[in-house]
Design an enzyme around this catalytic site. Sequence first.
Site, PDB file in Angstrom:
ATOM      1  CE  LYS A  66       5.446  21.823 -31.736  1.00  0.00           C
ATOM      2  NZ  LYS A  66       5.414  22.988 -32.620  1.00  0.00           N
TER       3      LYS A  66
ATOM      4  CG  ASP B 253       3.001  23.700 -35.460  1.00  0.00           C
ATOM      5  OD1 ASP B 253       2.186  24.334 -34.762  1.00  0.00           O
ATOM      6  OD2 ASP B 253       3.961  23.072 -34.970  1.00  0.00           O
TER       7      ASP B 253
HETATM    8  P1  NAP Z   1      13.502  23.683 -32.862  1.00  0.00           P
HETATM    9  O1  NAP Z   1      13.092  22.435 -33.585  1.00  0.00           O
HETATM   10  O2  NAP Z   1      14.278  23.579 -31.609  1.00  0.00           O
HETATM   11  O3  NAP Z   1      14.344  24.566 -33.935  1.00  0.00           O
HETATM   12  C1  NAP Z   1      14.971  25.747 -33.539  1.00  0.00           C
HETATM   13  C2  NAP Z   1      15.493  26.509 -34.771  1.00  0.00           C
HETATM   14  O4  NAP Z   1      15.981  27.774 -34.301  1.00  0.00           O
HETATM   15  C3  NAP Z   1      16.647  25.836 -35.496  1.00  0.00           C
HETATM   16  O5  NAP Z   1      16.559  26.115 -36.875  1.00  0.00           O
HETATM   17  C4  NAP Z   1      17.874  26.544 -34.870  1.00  0.00           C
HETATM   18  O6  NAP Z   1      19.000  26.579 -35.729  1.00  0.00           O
HETATM   19  C5  NAP Z   1      17.329  27.942 -34.721  1.00  0.00           C
HETATM   20  N1  NAP Z   1      18.041  28.722 -33.706  1.00  0.00           N
HETATM   21  C6  NAP Z   1      17.999  28.563 -32.362  1.00  0.00           C
HETATM   22  N2  NAP Z   1      18.783  29.477 -31.762  1.00  0.00           N
HETATM   23  C7  NAP Z   1      19.329  30.237 -32.747  1.00  0.00           C
HETATM   24  C8  NAP Z   1      20.221  31.330 -32.770  1.00  0.00           C
HETATM   25  N3  NAP Z   1      20.706  31.859 -31.635  1.00  0.00           N
HETATM   26  N4  NAP Z   1      20.547  31.875 -33.964  1.00  0.00           N
HETATM   27  C9  NAP Z   1      20.066  31.364 -35.111  1.00  0.00           C
HETATM   28  N5  NAP Z   1      19.214  30.323 -35.166  1.00  0.00           N
HETATM   29  C10 NAP Z   1      18.855  29.754 -34.000  1.00  0.00           C
HETATM   30  O7  NAP Z   1      12.242  24.566 -32.495  1.00  0.00           O
HETATM   31  P2  NAP Z   1      10.812  24.635 -33.241  1.00  0.00           P
HETATM   32  O8  NAP Z   1       9.889  23.637 -32.656  1.00  0.00           O
HETATM   33  O9  NAP Z   1      11.063  24.572 -34.702  1.00  0.00           O
HETATM   34  O10 NAP Z   1      10.280  26.078 -32.805  1.00  0.00           O
HETATM   35  C11 NAP Z   1      10.859  27.278 -33.309  1.00  0.00           C
HETATM   36  C12 NAP Z   1      10.071  28.478 -32.805  1.00  0.00           C
HETATM   37  O11 NAP Z   1       8.751  28.470 -33.355  1.00  0.00           O
HETATM   38  C13 NAP Z   1       9.895  28.524 -31.277  1.00  0.00           C
HETATM   39  O12 NAP Z   1      10.021  29.864 -30.851  1.00  0.00           O
HETATM   40  C14 NAP Z   1       8.455  28.065 -31.087  1.00  0.00           C
HETATM   41  O13 NAP Z   1       7.880  28.555 -29.898  1.00  0.00           O
HETATM   42  C15 NAP Z   1       7.801  28.682 -32.308  1.00  0.00           C
HETATM   43  N6  NAP Z   1       6.526  28.052 -32.693  1.00  0.00           N
HETATM   44  C16 NAP Z   1       5.411  28.836 -32.730  1.00  0.00           C
HETATM   45  C17 NAP Z   1       4.203  28.297 -33.153  1.00  0.00           C
HETATM   46  C18 NAP Z   1       2.997  29.190 -33.215  1.00  0.00           C
HETATM   47  O14 NAP Z   1       1.880  28.663 -33.347  1.00  0.00           O
HETATM   48  N7  NAP Z   1       3.151  30.494 -33.160  1.00  0.00           N
HETATM   49  C19 NAP Z   1       4.116  26.956 -33.494  1.00  0.00           C
HETATM   50  C20 NAP Z   1       5.273  26.174 -33.460  1.00  0.00           C
HETATM   51  C21 NAP Z   1       6.474  26.730 -33.049  1.00  0.00           C
HETATM   52  P3  NAP Z   1      20.115  25.389 -35.719  1.00  0.00           P
HETATM   53  O15 NAP Z   1      19.579  24.319 -36.622  1.00  0.00           O
HETATM   54  O16 NAP Z   1      21.323  26.042 -36.261  1.00  0.00           O
HETATM   55  O17 NAP Z   1      20.261  24.937 -34.291  1.00  0.00           O
END
Ligand code: NAP
Length: 282
Positions: free
Chosen positions: A72, A114
């Site tokens: 993204k 989003d």
């Molecule tokens: P990202 O940029 O990789 O961010 C991941 C986030 O999760 C960071 O804040 C990270 O914290 C945290 N994290 C990961 N593992 C963790 C753990 N074990 N304990 C605590 N925090 C943890 O990912 P993203 O694009 O923001 O996506 C996040 C989620 O949203 C994904 O599951 C994605 O599939 C979902 N999503 C869903 C939709 C929908 O339409 N439903 C749309 C967009 C995204 P740190 O900063 O500490 O690493």
Amino acid sequence: MGGMKKVYGLVGYPIAHSLSPAMHNAAFKAAGIEALYRLFDLDPGKPDDLANFCYEVDLNQMGGFSVTIPYKQAIMAYMDFYDPLAKTIGAVNTVKVKRDKKHDAPVLIGYNTDAGGALAALNEKTRLPGKRVLVMGAGGAARAVVYGLKAAGADVHVFNRTPEKAQALADEFDVNSIEYRIIKPEANFDVIINATSVGMTPNATESLLHADQIKKGSLVLDLVTDPMRTQLLKEAKQAGAETVAGARMLLFQAALQFKIWFGREAPFEAMEKALYAELEKR
Ligand code: NAP
């Protein structure tokens, strides 16, 4: 001619379990659009693949595409223009391919749906102005959600595993960052949103919060879509909170993508039906 069919798709990795093809192909059919939505699983171990994909949109007859983890932010380098919202959020999850007729070349325009998808899913259950909202996470999805909530007039609080990132996000969007120990019913959060990847398959039994941290009568949205009923949503139910599954947000953001690509309202009911039929199979 089959060769003229426009192609839409999802760029990401790994995406084999994506719900997007079911929704978008159902939308094309319902709207009478001759197009196909398919998956472009690009291995992050091959950094040239993303660049080549963007340079080859004509070859692939692309009309537009969705973008997910981990591209993204990386995809932004290949956009000719951005929607201002995508620029502010700092992430693109939707690309429209237009034509520069003078040079007979494709033009790539980046958007973000989003924020709109999350707000629409929440608005089905609650009004947001003045509500105390906790957002967990500080990645791309959290940025979109925080931006949308702030614009909607909510009182936003961010928690993240890496606190510096929560603080930076809070400073950028003028919201509050909080420590984990504060998250309990007395903190009085009306809405709690998980925008981290915690609880995703294959770690589906994990949850950032337990029932005793969630206020009775609050609303909990988990962005995670796989599984549909995450451990966090189970904890929320146990606490007497209302729940919204990530699939609901996915549906609304996909409907916004359709509107960007085709300039008209999405056939929402057909997309909804296809999404839930696909979820039933899993
Ligand atoms: P990202 O940029 O990789 O961010 C991941 C986030 O999760 C960071 O804040 C990270 O914290 C945290 N994290 C990961 N593992 C963790 C753990 N074990 N304990 C605590 N925090 C943890 O990912 P993203 O694009 O923001 O996506 C996040 C989620 O949203 C994904 O599951 C994605 O599939 C979902 N999503 C869903 C939709 C929908 O339409 N439903 C749309 C967009 C995204 P740190 O900063 O500490 O690493």
